[in-house]
Design a protein around this motif. Structure first.
Motif, short mmCIF file in Angstrom:
data_model
loop_
_atom_site.label_atom_id
_atom_site.label_comp_id
_atom_site.label_asym_id
_atom_site.label_seq_id
_atom_site.Cartn_x
_atom_site.Cartn_y
_atom_site.Cartn_z
N HIS A 204 0.87 -1.18 0.00
CA HIS A 204 0.00 0.00 0.00
C HIS A 204 0.91 1.22 0.00
O HIS A 204 1.75 1.38 0.89
N LEU A 205 0.77 2.09 -1.01
CA LEU A 205 1.65 3.24 -1.15
C LEU A 205 1.01 4.53 -0.65
O LEU A 205 -0.19 4.73 -0.80
N GLY A 206 1.86 5.40 -0.11
CA GLY A 206 1.42 6.73 0.30
C GLY A 206 2.50 7.42 1.10
O GLY A 206 3.50 6.80 1.48
N LEU A 207 2.34 8.71 1.31
CA LEU A 207 3.16 9.47 2.25
C LEU A 207 2.29 9.80 3.45
O LEU A 207 1.08 9.98 3.32
N THR A 208 2.91 9.91 4.61
CA THR A 208 2.16 10.40 5.76
C THR A 208 2.24 11.92 5.79
O THR A 208 3.25 12.51 5.41
N VAL A 218 2.13 17.50 -5.01
CA VAL A 218 3.47 17.50 -5.60
C VAL A 218 4.35 16.44 -4.92
O VAL A 218 5.01 15.63 -5.58
N LYS A 219 4.36 16.43 -3.58
CA LYS A 219 5.18 15.46 -2.85
C LYS A 219 4.72 14.03 -3.13
O LYS A 219 5.54 13.13 -3.34
N SER A 220 3.42 13.81 -3.13
CA SER A 220 2.91 12.46 -3.38
C SER A 220 3.25 11.99 -4.78
O SER A 220 3.62 10.83 -4.99
N SER A 221 3.14 12.89 -5.75
CA SER A 221 3.48 12.52 -7.12
C SER A 221 4.96 12.17 -7.24
O SER A 221 5.33 11.19 -7.88
N SER A 239 -2.57 11.10 0.85
CA SER A 239 -3.00 11.66 2.13
C SER A 239 -2.88 13.19 2.11
O SER A 239 -1.79 13.73 2.26
N LEU A 240 -3.99 13.86 1.90
CA LEU A 240 -4.01 15.31 1.79
C LEU A 240 -4.80 15.95 2.92
O LEU A 240 -5.75 15.34 3.42
N SER A 241 -4.42 17.16 3.28
CA SER A 241 -5.25 17.96 4.19
C SER A 241 -6.34 18.61 3.34
O SER A 241 -6.37 19.82 3.13
N ALA A 242 -7.22 17.76 2.85
CA ALA A 242 -8.25 18.17 1.89
C ALA A 242 -9.34 17.09 1.92
O ALA A 242 -9.13 16.00 2.46
N ALA A 251 -5.23 10.57 -6.67
CA ALA A 251 -4.78 9.19 -6.90
C ALA A 251 -5.01 8.76 -8.34
O ALA A 251 -4.14 8.12 -8.96
N ARG A 252 -6.16 9.12 -8.90
CA ARG A 252 -6.43 8.76 -10.30
C ARG A 252 -5.41 9.39 -11.24
O ARG A 252 -4.92 8.74 -12.18
N GLU A 253 -5.09 10.66 -11.00
CA GLU A 253 -4.14 11.33 -11.88
C GLU A 253 -2.73 10.78 -11.73
O GLU A 253 -1.97 10.70 -12.69
N ILE A 254 -2.35 10.42 -10.51
CA ILE A 254 -1.04 9.81 -10.30
C ILE A 254 -0.95 8.46 -11.02
O ILE A 254 0.06 8.14 -11.66
N LEU A 255 -2.00 7.68 -10.95
CA LEU A 255 -2.00 6.40 -11.67
C LEU A 255 -1.91 6.62 -13.17
O LEU A 255 -1.19 5.91 -13.88
N ARG A 256 -2.62 7.62 -13.67
CA ARG A 256 -2.56 7.92 -15.10
C ARG A 256 -1.15 8.34 -15.51
O ARG A 256 -0.59 7.87 -16.50
#
Length: 358
Positions: A204-208, A218-221, A239-242, A251-256
């Motif tokens: 499972h991928l992500g940043l805290t 930007v950081k997640s990408s 993981s966004l403050s959003a 997430a969809r755009e990062i996968l694309r």
């Protein structure tokens, strides 16, 4: 007339883990998830409809923080009508994990704050009996105390995961997903690369604590795209403050961008300037959720003026641009109509819906 896309990415070979009716790993696509943003005591009656909305926006797995037994009882109520598999996020108290195993499809444990091996064994035994997988959630900020002295945070995170895997394997528990997250890009990337070289468990991928939407994206990408391009990662959360909807869109755009997308809508839009004859900003804001729920593999160009607009719009499946005081709508490279700007958005939506229903 889809724009050129990145070639398929070779997949890392991993085990399959079943989360309710959902498969992680193996030949399954990368799964998108998010996490509920408020305490379970808030708006409990509204949650089922909101879960349906999140599913329409592309969510496949939904995690809830469960800080106490009262929250666990509320989550059981939610689980009765949920259209998504639910994950219980457990820290500190194994009794909460044991209660949640009665009804959730997956639990997440943080080894850094559940220290009793005996209690972990209880959780493993019940999870095995119920057929519920466990995510070993390693966070750089909450490593076991003895590992916090290791200067290489990526290596320390992998060691923490290995300890838990050893315990799980000694108890013949193999339905495991692993995450290795830090708030910095380098530690996150290196930890996942090291783990992927040694093990075949789904990741499972992500940043805290990635941050607000712009720096967080930007950081997640920067962290996730290199991993995904190497075929590493079976499920992601940005993981966004959003709001959750923004996490799902990211997430969809990062996968694309990484070549791991499963299709869906692609938006090509101009930034807008003083030449604009069609208000791209307003259209995108008013139609954000509608665009996000389009499941068909379709490209849509939202352009403002006659400089690049006609060319870009013609190369998309459906497009719109402003020119000469009119809105021009294209489909498959041909002009559908020139209409007053005030009617352009409705015509574009109509053409997209026709295309998706064909």
């Amino acid at each position: 007339m889809q724009p050129d896309r990145a070639p398929p990415v070779p997949r890392r070979r991993t085990r399959e883990v079943r989360v309710g009716s959902l498969i992680l790993g193996g030949e399954a696509p990368v799964r998108i998830q998010t996490m509920w943003k408020s305490p379970l005591a808030d708006r409990l009656g509204d949650i089922p409809l909101e879960i349906e909305r999140l599913k329409a926006l592309g969510c496949e797995l939904l995690r809830f923080a469960v800080p106490d037994l009262a929250s666990a009882e509320r989550l059981e109520v939610v689980s009765r009508t949920s259209v998504l598999p639910l994950v219980a996020d457990i820290h500190f108290d194994p009794d909460i994990a044991l209660r949640c195993l009665d009804f959730v499809e997956k639990i997440r444990l943080n080894p850094g704050n559940i220290t009793s091996t005996r209690r972990k064994r209880e959780v493993l035994a019940k999870a095995a009996d119920r057929g519920v997988p466990i995510r070993i959630g390693i966070n750089a900020g909450s490593l076991p105390h003895d590992l916090r002295r290791i200067e290489d945070r990526a290596e320390a995170m992998v060691v923490a995961a290995e300890r838990e895997l050893d315990l799980f394997e000694r108890h013949s528990f193999s339905s495991v997903v692993v995450s290795l997250k830090a708030s910095d890009i380098d530690s996150t990337v290196r930890a996942n690369e090291l783990f992927a070289e040694r093990y075949d468990h789904p990741l499972h991928l992500g940043l805290t604590e990635a941050g607000p939407i712009i720096p967080g994206l930007v950081k997640s990408s920067a962290a996730l795209i290199p991993l995904l391009r190497r075929g590493i990662g079976e499920t992601v959360r940005v993981s966004l403050s959003a709001p959750c909807a923004e996490e799902l869109a990211a997430a969809r755009e990062i996968l694309r961008a990484s070549g791991r997308s499963r299709g869906g809508v692609e938006i090509i839009s101009c930034p807008r300037c003083g030449r604009a004859g069609f208000d791209t900003h307003r259209f995108l804001e008013e139609n954000r959720e509608w665009l996000a729920t389009i499941g068909s593999d379709v490209s849509i160009a939202i352009m403002g003026c006659e400089v690049n607009g006609p060319g870009e719009a013609k190369h998309a499946d459906v497009g719109i641009t402003g020119a000469g005081g009119k809105a021009i709508v294209f489909r498959n490279g041909k002009i559908v109509a020139r209409v007053p700007v005030s009617e352009g958005g409705d015509l574009l939506r109509s053409e997209v819906e026709k295309l998706c229903n064909e």
